[in-house]
Design a protein around this motif. Structure first.
Motif, PDB file in Angstrom:
ATOM      1  N   LEU A  33      26.075  39.719  47.879  1.00 46.00           N
ATOM      2  CA  LEU A  33      27.386  40.288  47.559  1.00 46.00           C
ATOM      3  C   LEU A  33      28.409  39.896  48.616  1.00 46.00           C
ATOM      4  CD1 LEU A  33      29.322  42.064  45.995  1.00 46.00           C
ATOM      5  CD2 LEU A  33      28.290  44.073  47.078  1.00 46.00           C
ATOM      6  N   ALA A  34      28.023  39.993  49.874  1.00 46.83           N
ATOM      7  CA  ALA A  34      28.930  39.602  50.955  1.00 46.83           C
ATOM      8  C   ALA A  34      29.346  38.148  50.811  1.00 46.83           C
ATOM      9  CB  ALA A  34      28.262  39.843  52.307  1.00 46.83           C
ATOM     10  N   ALA A  35      28.381  37.270  50.527  1.00 48.57           N
ATOM     11  CA  ALA A  35      28.668  35.844  50.395  1.00 48.57           C
ATOM     12  C   ALA A  35      29.608  35.573  49.221  1.00 48.57           C
ATOM     13  CB  ALA A  35      27.374  35.062  50.220  1.00 48.57           C
ATOM     14  N   ALA A  36      29.406  36.278  48.111  1.00 50.61           N
ATOM     15  CA  ALA A  36      30.245  36.071  46.922  1.00 50.61           C
ATOM     16  C   ALA A  36      31.686  36.500  47.178  1.00 50.61           C
ATOM     17  CB  ALA A  36      29.665  36.831  45.737  1.00 50.61           C
ATOM     18  N   VAL A  37      31.868  37.639  47.827  1.00 54.63           N
ATOM     19  CA  VAL A  37      33.227  38.129  48.104  1.00 54.63           C
ATOM     20  C   VAL A  37      33.932  37.211  49.092  1.00 54.63           C
ATOM     21  CG1 VAL A  37      34.568  40.018  49.092  1.00 54.63           C
ATOM     22  CG2 VAL A  37      32.667  40.515  47.548  1.00 54.63           C
ATOM     23  N   ARG A  38      33.207  36.784  50.117  1.00 53.33           N
ATOM     24  CA  ARG A  38      33.814  35.882  51.098  1.00 53.33           C
ATOM     25  C   ARG A  38      34.211  34.554  50.459  1.00 53.33           C
ATOM     26  NH1 ARG A  38      29.679  37.823  54.930  1.00 53.33           N
ATOM     27  NH2 ARG A  38      30.714  39.241  56.392  1.00 53.33           N
ATOM     28  N   ALA A  39      33.331  34.025  49.605  1.00 51.30           N
ATOM     29  CA  ALA A  39      33.621  32.750  48.950  1.00 51.30           C
ATOM     30  C   ALA A  39      34.838  32.879  48.036  1.00 51.30           C
ATOM     31  CB  ALA A  39      32.404  32.278  48.157  1.00 51.30           C
ATOM     32  N   ALA A  40      34.919  33.976  47.314  1.00 50.29           N
ATOM     33  CA  ALA A  40      36.061  34.182  46.420  1.00 50.29           C
ATOM     34  C   ALA A  40      37.362  34.273  47.218  1.00 50.29           C
ATOM     35  CB  ALA A  40      35.856  35.450  45.594  1.00 50.29           C
ATOM     36  N   GLY A  41      37.326  35.008  48.322  1.00 49.87           N
ATOM     37  CA  GLY A  41      38.528  35.147  49.134  1.00 49.87           C
ATOM     38  C   GLY A  41      38.947  33.859  49.812  1.00 49.87           C
ATOM     39  N   ALA A  42      37.979  32.995  50.106  1.00 50.74           N
ATOM     40  CA  ALA A  42      38.274  31.731  50.784  1.00 50.74           C
ATOM     41  C   ALA A  42      38.783  30.658  49.825  1.00 50.74           C
ATOM     42  CB  ALA A  42      37.023  31.225  51.502  1.00 50.74           C
ATOM     43  N   ASP A  43      38.622  30.869  48.528  1.00 50.25           N
ATOM     44  CA  ASP A  43      39.092  29.911  47.522  1.00 50.25           C
ATOM     45  C   ASP A  43      40.624  29.924  47.501  1.00 50.25           C
ATOM     46  OD1 ASP A  43      39.860  28.543  45.226  1.00 50.25           O
ATOM     47  OD2 ASP A  43      38.204  29.306  44.028  1.00 50.25           O
ATOM     48  N   PRO A  44      41.276  28.823  47.806  1.00 52.92           N
ATOM     49  CA  PRO A  44      42.739  28.817  47.881  1.00 52.92           C
ATOM     50  C   PRO A  44      43.433  29.091  46.554  1.00 52.92           C
ATOM     51  CG  PRO A  44      41.869  26.587  48.038  1.00 52.92           C
ATOM     52  CD  PRO A  44      40.696  27.508  48.133  1.00 52.92           C
ATOM     53  N   THR A  45      42.709  28.973  45.447  1.00 56.71           N
ATOM     54  CA  THR A  45      43.321  29.244  44.141  1.00 56.71           C
ATOM     55  C   THR A  45      43.259  30.724  43.780  1.00 56.71           C
ATOM     56  OG1 THR A  45      41.283  28.921  42.850  1.00 56.71           O
ATOM     57  CG2 THR A  45      42.572  26.962  43.381  1.00 56.71           C
ATOM     58  N   VAL A  46      42.512  31.515  44.546  1.00 57.12           N
ATOM     59  CA  VAL A  46      42.342  32.945  44.249  1.00 57.12           C
ATOM     60  C   VAL A  46      43.355  33.771  45.041  1.00 57.12           C
ATOM     61  CG1 VAL A  46      40.770  34.920  44.470  1.00 57.12           C
ATOM     62  CG2 VAL A  46      39.911  32.713  43.655  1.00 57.12           C
ATOM     63  N   ARG A  47      43.996  34.708  44.347  1.00 60.09           N
ATOM     64  CA  ARG A  47      44.971  35.578  44.997  1.00 60.09           C
ATOM     65  C   ARG A  47      44.594  37.059  44.895  1.00 60.09           C
ATOM     66  NH1 ARG A  47      47.546  31.610  42.405  1.00 60.09           N
ATOM     67  NH2 ARG A  47      48.172  32.860  40.605  1.00 60.09           N
ATOM     68  N   CYS A  48      43.522  37.348  44.139  1.00 56.29           N
ATOM     69  CA  CYS A  48      43.022  38.718  44.045  1.00 56.29           C
ATOM     70  C   CYS A  48      41.572  38.665  43.578  1.00 56.29           C
ATOM     71  CB  CYS A  48      43.855  39.553  43.063  1.00 56.29           C
ATOM     72  SG  CYS A  48      43.405  41.309  43.013  1.00 56.29           S
ATOM     73  N   VAL A  49      40.760  39.547  44.137  1.00 54.96           N
ATOM     74  CA  VAL A  49      39.355  39.660  43.751  1.00 54.96           C
ATOM     75  C   VAL A  49      39.133  41.019  43.104  1.00 54.96           C
ATOM     76  CG1 VAL A  49      36.974  39.821  44.589  1.00 54.96           C
ATOM     77  CG2 VAL A  49      38.525  38.099  45.548  1.00 54.96           C
ATOM     78  N   VAL A  50      38.436  41.036  41.977  1.00 56.38           N
ATOM     79  CA  VAL A  50      38.031  42.284  41.333  1.00 56.38           C
ATOM     80  C   VAL A  50      36.535  42.449  41.564  1.00 56.38           C
ATOM     81  CG1 VAL A  50      37.792  43.562  39.174  1.00 56.38           C
ATOM     82  CG2 VAL A  50      39.841  42.174  39.587  1.00 56.38           C
ATOM     83  N   LEU A  51      36.155  43.571  42.139  1.00 61.55           N
ATOM     84  CA  LEU A  51      34.741  43.879  42.375  1.00 61.55           C
ATOM     85  C   LEU A  51      34.297  44.901  41.340  1.00 61.55           C
ATOM     86  CD1 LEU A  51      32.158  43.695  44.058  1.00 61.55           C
ATOM     87  CD2 LEU A  51      33.113  45.436  45.580  1.00 61.55           C
ATOM     88  N   THR A  52      33.317  44.518  40.528  1.00 64.46           N
ATOM     89  CA  THR A  52      32.878  45.386  39.434  1.00 64.46           C
ATOM     90  C   THR A  52      31.357  45.364  39.343  1.00 64.46           C
ATOM     91  OG1 THR A  52      33.218  45.870  37.079  1.00 64.46           O
ATOM     92  CG2 THR A  52      33.021  43.550  37.699  1.00 64.46           C
ATOM     93  N   ALA A  53      30.820  46.153  38.438  1.00 62.06           N
ATOM     94  CA  ALA A  53      29.372  46.240  38.287  1.00 62.06           C
ATOM     95  C   ALA A  53      29.002  46.418  36.819  1.00 62.06           C
ATOM     96  CB  ALA A  53      28.818  47.403  39.108  1.00 62.06           C
ATOM     97  N   ALA A  54      27.834  45.915  36.461  1.00 60.85           N
ATOM     98  CA  ALA A  54      27.287  46.112  35.124  1.00 60.85           C
ATOM     99  C   ALA A  54      26.382  47.334  35.133  1.00 60.85           C
ATOM    100  CB  ALA A  54      26.507  44.875  34.696  1.00 60.85           C
ATOM    101  N   GLY A  55      26.055  47.820  33.952  1.00 58.87           N
ATOM    102  CA  GLY A  55      25.067  48.886  33.860  1.00 58.87           C
ATOM    103  C   GLY A  55      25.625  50.288  33.948  1.00 58.87           C
TER     104      GLY A  55
END
Length: 251
Positions: A33-55
């Motif tokens: 989870l940490a790696a996914a959030v960091r990667a999303a934030g480091a992507d220059p095309t991303v300006r917002c991250v939504v953190l959600t869950a299934a189930g």
């Protein structure tokens, strides 16, 4: 099953957690989870991250069963470090993080939601720290970002939960919507944030973190020391064993 990332709209990354049956994350899950959030934030095309869950719910904390079937302290140390990394990844994400919370948000879920920049919650969402009932201590740092100090203490000491509507009244939840509207409502807020200039939104995130009155990383690390002390004393194992036994009895 696991952690996945999608891009449903321009400028938005959605990180989804899926660890059935209750999203109680194993050690590796926290690191993923940490790696996914960091990667999303480091992507220059991303300006917002939504953190959600299934189930059934947003997050039920650490996988206590994994901890109890592992000899020695490796699982406890791994969970402590994994949670620290995941919570920090949300807080330090280069762009704003919107947590979309449904069902239960417990233990580690409070660490994630409490470190997010905004929370959109379903009307069935409940928030709490059952740590004392699980032989642990921690995430009061993050619960204190969601409710006033004295309420935080009562919730912590009693293991009670607060509803999404109660947190909305305290100003920590942006919107409360019907469960079926949660995904759309979270994306609606994310689109509004993502419409801003990418450079400026990153500067704004860094600036706001820089004026935070509490160093959440140091504060949470301080709490974790008491979790390990409880484990060394033996009291933590007794409570975790009782929890695992009660789960097996229910099945």
């Amino acid at each position: 099953m696991g952690v996945s990332t999608s891009a449903p709209h321009e400028g938005i990354a959605v990180v989804t957690v899926d660890f059935p049956p209750v999203n109680a994350l194993p050690v590796q899950g926290w690191y993923d989870l940490a790696a996914a959030v960091r990667a999303a934030g480091a992507d220059p095309t991303v300006r917002c991250v939504v953190l959600t869950a299934a189930g059934r719910g947003f997050n039920a904390g650490v996988d206590i069963k994994e901890m109890q079937r592992t000899t020695g302290h490796d699982a406890l140390i791994g969970a402590n470090r994994g949670c620290y990394e995941a919570f920090a990844a949300v807080y330090d994400c280069e762009v704003p993080v919107v947590a979309a919370v449904h069902g239960f948000c417990l233990g580690g879920g409070i660490g994630l939601a409490g470190n997010a920049d905004a929370i959109v919650a379903a009307d069935d969402a409940t928030f709490g720290l059952p740590e004392l009932d699980r032989g642990a201590l921690g995430a009061a740092t993050h619960l204190a970002r969601l409710v006033p100090q004295h309420l935080m203490r009562v919730l912590y000491y009693t293991s009670r939960t607060a509803t999404a509507q109660e947190l909305h009244q305290h100003g920590s939840v942006w919107r409360v919507v019907p469960r079926e509207r949660l995904h759309d409502a979270a994306l609606e807020l994310a689109r509004e944030i993502a419409a801003k200039d990418g450079c400026l939104i990153r500067l704004a995130k860094a600036a706001i973190n820089g004026i935070d009155p509490v160093d959440v990383r140091r504060s949470y690390r301080f709490e974790q020391g008491f979790t390990f002390e409880a484990n060394l004393s033996g009291v933590a194992d007794r409570h975790r064993d009782a929890f695992v036994s009660s789960e097996e009895d229910r099945r």
